[in-house]
Design an enzyme around this catalytic site. Sequence first.
Site, PDB file in Angstrom:
ATOM      1  N   ASP A 102       0.800  -1.228   0.000  1.00 20.55           N
ATOM      2  CA  ASP A 102       0.000   0.000   0.000  1.00 20.55           C
ATOM      3  C   ASP A 102       0.831   1.275   0.000  1.00 20.55           C
ATOM      4  O   ASP A 102       0.495   2.240  -0.688  1.00 20.55           O
ATOM      5  CB  ASP A 102      -0.999   0.001   1.163  1.00 20.55           C
ATOM      6  CG  ASP A 102      -0.364  -0.316   2.508  1.00 20.55           C
ATOM      7  OD1 ASP A 102       0.872  -0.571   2.563  1.00 20.55           O
ATOM      8  OD2 ASP A 102      -1.090  -0.330   3.520  1.00 20.55           O
ATOM      9  N   HIS A 181     -24.497   1.933  48.442  1.00 22.42           N
ATOM     10  CA  HIS A 181     -24.834   0.498  48.488  1.00 22.42           C
ATOM     11  C   HIS A 181     -26.308   0.269  48.183  1.00 22.42           C
ATOM     12  O   HIS A 181     -26.903  -0.720  48.614  1.00 22.42           O
ATOM     13  CB  HIS A 181     -24.478  -0.117  49.850  1.00 22.42           C
ATOM     14  CG  HIS A 181     -23.090   0.199  50.305  1.00 22.42           C
ATOM     15  ND1 HIS A 181     -21.976  -0.443  49.829  1.00 22.42           N
ATOM     16  CD2 HIS A 181     -22.637   1.144  51.186  1.00 22.42           C
ATOM     17  CE1 HIS A 181     -20.893   0.065  50.396  1.00 22.42           C
ATOM     18  NE2 HIS A 181     -21.267   1.040  51.212  1.00 22.42           N
ATOM     19  N   SER A 305     -42.102   0.128  23.311  1.00 20.20           N
ATOM     20  CA  SER A 305     -42.134  -1.327  23.350  1.00 20.20           C
ATOM     21  C   SER A 305     -43.072  -1.824  22.271  1.00 20.20           C
ATOM     22  O   SER A 305     -44.097  -1.200  21.982  1.00 20.20           O
ATOM     23  CB  SER A 305     -42.617  -1.817  24.731  1.00 20.20           C
ATOM     24  OG  SER A 305     -42.952  -3.183  24.702  1.00 20.20           O
ATOM     25  N   SER A 306     -42.728  -2.985  21.695  1.00 16.58           N
ATOM     26  CA  SER A 306     -43.579  -3.536  20.633  1.00 16.58           C
ATOM     27  C   SER A 306     -44.859  -4.138  21.180  1.00 16.58           C
ATOM     28  O   SER A 306     -45.789  -4.419  20.425  1.00 16.58           O
ATOM     29  CB  SER A 306     -42.808  -4.600  19.846  1.00 16.58           C
ATOM     30  OG  SER A 306     -42.487  -5.698  20.691  1.00 16.58           O
ATOM     31  N   LYS A 311     -44.635   2.223  27.602  1.00 19.97           N
ATOM     32  CA  LYS A 311     -43.201   2.328  27.881  1.00 19.97           C
ATOM     33  C   LYS A 311     -42.559   3.569  27.265  1.00 19.97           C
ATOM     34  O   LYS A 311     -42.794   3.903  26.108  1.00 19.97           O
ATOM     35  CB  LYS A 311     -42.462   1.087  27.367  1.00 19.97           C
ATOM     36  CG  LYS A 311     -42.905  -0.223  27.994  1.00 19.97           C
ATOM     37  CD  LYS A 311     -42.481  -0.320  29.450  1.00 19.97           C
ATOM     38  CE  LYS A 311     -40.996  -0.513  29.604  1.00 19.97           C
ATOM     39  NZ  LYS A 311     -40.527  -1.816  29.069  1.00 19.97           N
ATOM     40  N   ASN A 319     -28.090   2.734  24.794  1.00 27.45           N
ATOM     41  CA  ASN A 319     -27.289   2.720  23.575  1.00 27.45           C
ATOM     42  C   ASN A 319     -25.889   3.267  23.836  1.00 27.45           C
ATOM     43  O   ASN A 319     -24.886   2.720  23.357  1.00 27.45           O
ATOM     44  CB  ASN A 319     -27.986   3.529  22.483  1.00 27.45           C
ATOM     45  CG  ASN A 319     -27.234   3.531  21.166  1.00 27.45           C
ATOM     46  OD1 ASN A 319     -26.254   4.251  21.009  1.00 27.45           O
ATOM     47  ND2 ASN A 319     -27.688   2.730  20.213  1.00 27.45           N
ATOM     48  N   VAL A 352      -4.008  -4.045  13.133  1.00 25.65           N
ATOM     49  CA  VAL A 352      -4.692  -3.505  14.315  1.00 25.65           C
ATOM     50  C   VAL A 352      -4.928  -2.008  14.164  1.00 25.65           C
ATOM     51  O   VAL A 352      -6.010  -1.493  14.478  1.00 25.65           O
ATOM     52  CB  VAL A 352      -3.888  -3.824  15.595  1.00 25.65           C
ATOM     53  CG1 VAL A 352      -4.488  -3.114  16.808  1.00 25.65           C
ATOM     54  CG2 VAL A 352      -3.843  -5.336  15.830  1.00 25.65           C
ATOM     55  N   ARG A 354      -5.501  -0.362  11.593  1.00 28.80           N
ATOM     56  CA  ARG A 354      -6.590  -0.089  10.656  1.00 28.80           C
ATOM     57  C   ARG A 354      -7.954  -0.085  11.345  1.00 28.80           C
ATOM     58  O   ARG A 354      -8.935   0.415  10.783  1.00 28.80           O
ATOM     59  CB  ARG A 354      -6.579  -1.111   9.525  1.00 28.80           C
ATOM     60  CG  ARG A 354      -5.414  -0.919   8.567  1.00 28.80           C
ATOM     61  CD  ARG A 354      -5.444  -1.921   7.431  1.00 28.80           C
ATOM     62  NE  ARG A 354      -4.324  -1.733   6.513  1.00 28.80           N
ATOM     63  CZ  ARG A 354      -4.317  -0.878   5.498  1.00 28.80           C
ATOM     64  NH1 ARG A 354      -5.380  -0.127   5.263  1.00 28.80           N
ATOM     65  NH2 ARG A 354      -3.258  -0.775   4.709  1.00 28.80           N
TER      66      ARG A 354
END
Length: 465
Positions: A102, A181, A305-306, A311, A319, A352, A354
């Site tokens: 390269d 705690h 929620s589906s 919700k 995320n 690595v 890359r």
Amino acid sequence: MAVSPRRNTPMSNHALTALSPLDGRYAGKVEPLRPIFSEFGLMHRRVHVEIEWLLALAAEPGIAELPPFTETQVKQLHTIADSFGIEDGARIKAIEATTNHDVKAVEYFIKERIGNDAALAQAKEFVHFACTSEDINNLSYALMLRDAREQVLLPAFDRIVARLRELAHANAALPMLSRTHGQTASPSTLGKELANVVARLERQRRQLAALEIPGKINGAVGNYNAHAVTYPEIDWRAFSQRFVESLGLDYNQYTTQIEPHDGVAEYCDAVRRANTILIDLARDVWGYISLGYFKQKLKEGEVGSSTMPHKVNPIDFENAEGNFGLANALLGHFAEKLPISRWQRDLTDSTVLRALGTAFGHTLVALESLQKGLGKLTVNAERLAADLDASWEVLAEAVQTVMRRYGLPQPYEQLKALTRGQGITKDSMREFIGKLELPAEAKQRLLDLTPGGYIGLAEGLAREI
């Protein structure tokens, strides 16, 4: 049954077929990093380094065979790097298909670009002069890391800090029940808890911003062998230092064939520490949303929620946590692996390095998600107040500490017997205080104290951040 695409459906450039979510689902979020950490970004910086090295050689009086370039020629050479585009990158890939190397392909690309110009033709064999591939690579990756830090990472961290500081100041005086705690503890304020995160992040930001980004250009094994035998009268150590520093990088004098990547490891560790602080924040905010301390602004048409219509999930914080975790796994590997290379070099660092963009891509996705989540938060002051009003046991610390001042017997033990595992109310706490043999002023101060008023210096600390 296996599902495969129709034969006439192109797969290579469609976001739906991307192997990595950074090039598919999250492609828009990582756009600022694409010109930096893509293969195009690496090629662009390699061309830049090669051109600048050629210009530096021509400006050296001791290299008589390469006279200084005219102002017009300098502009021509700069244009090769400055106007570098996708078509140029494609040409380098086409050359690489033959060379199977390269960096050599970049050298041949530059020679190709200047070879048709009679005035520049004399310079062709000084392209990549005395360089090993790693002279070009280490400087190119260093420039990538510098640009990512200045243009993307620090601004993204700064936006998080600014939002947290805004929330800290706005809620500096808002009392909040602490939990150590997982159990009720001496109150703080919501603003002070966010100020803690600001302070931690600012410390890591300073360290990341101050990190040296080292580079070298000293030949095949770091000793200027080819340089010294060809032009022994030139001070190549000083020449190389000037060149590296002219790129805005820090000069590393002692290397093997490769720059040892200690600076890359430090950089990755610094970003990883900042990411870890933000994982801590994401989890805490997630918990506060669960407790009802924060509400999240609703977005028309959004589904939580589906199957459960009610919700409103803390998805931005989840995320963020997930992407920070992915980033940190890679950053940790970079920091542990890259400083290790067999003898004067092996090739394990090449593949690595890359992947650097993948780690910083997940970091940026996480930062954007966290920023979005913080922007949705509204404070539920009523819920905060209700929790405090149900937790009069947290005043035990205040009472036993005042008792200590005035020499009352076994203050800690008395409060432990009163409060540990017991349901303490406003009335039972005040009844206990009323029986204490304290000076009238001290006793009244304790009788007037409420969980919401027991915040120490939290408000001032939050306002000062």
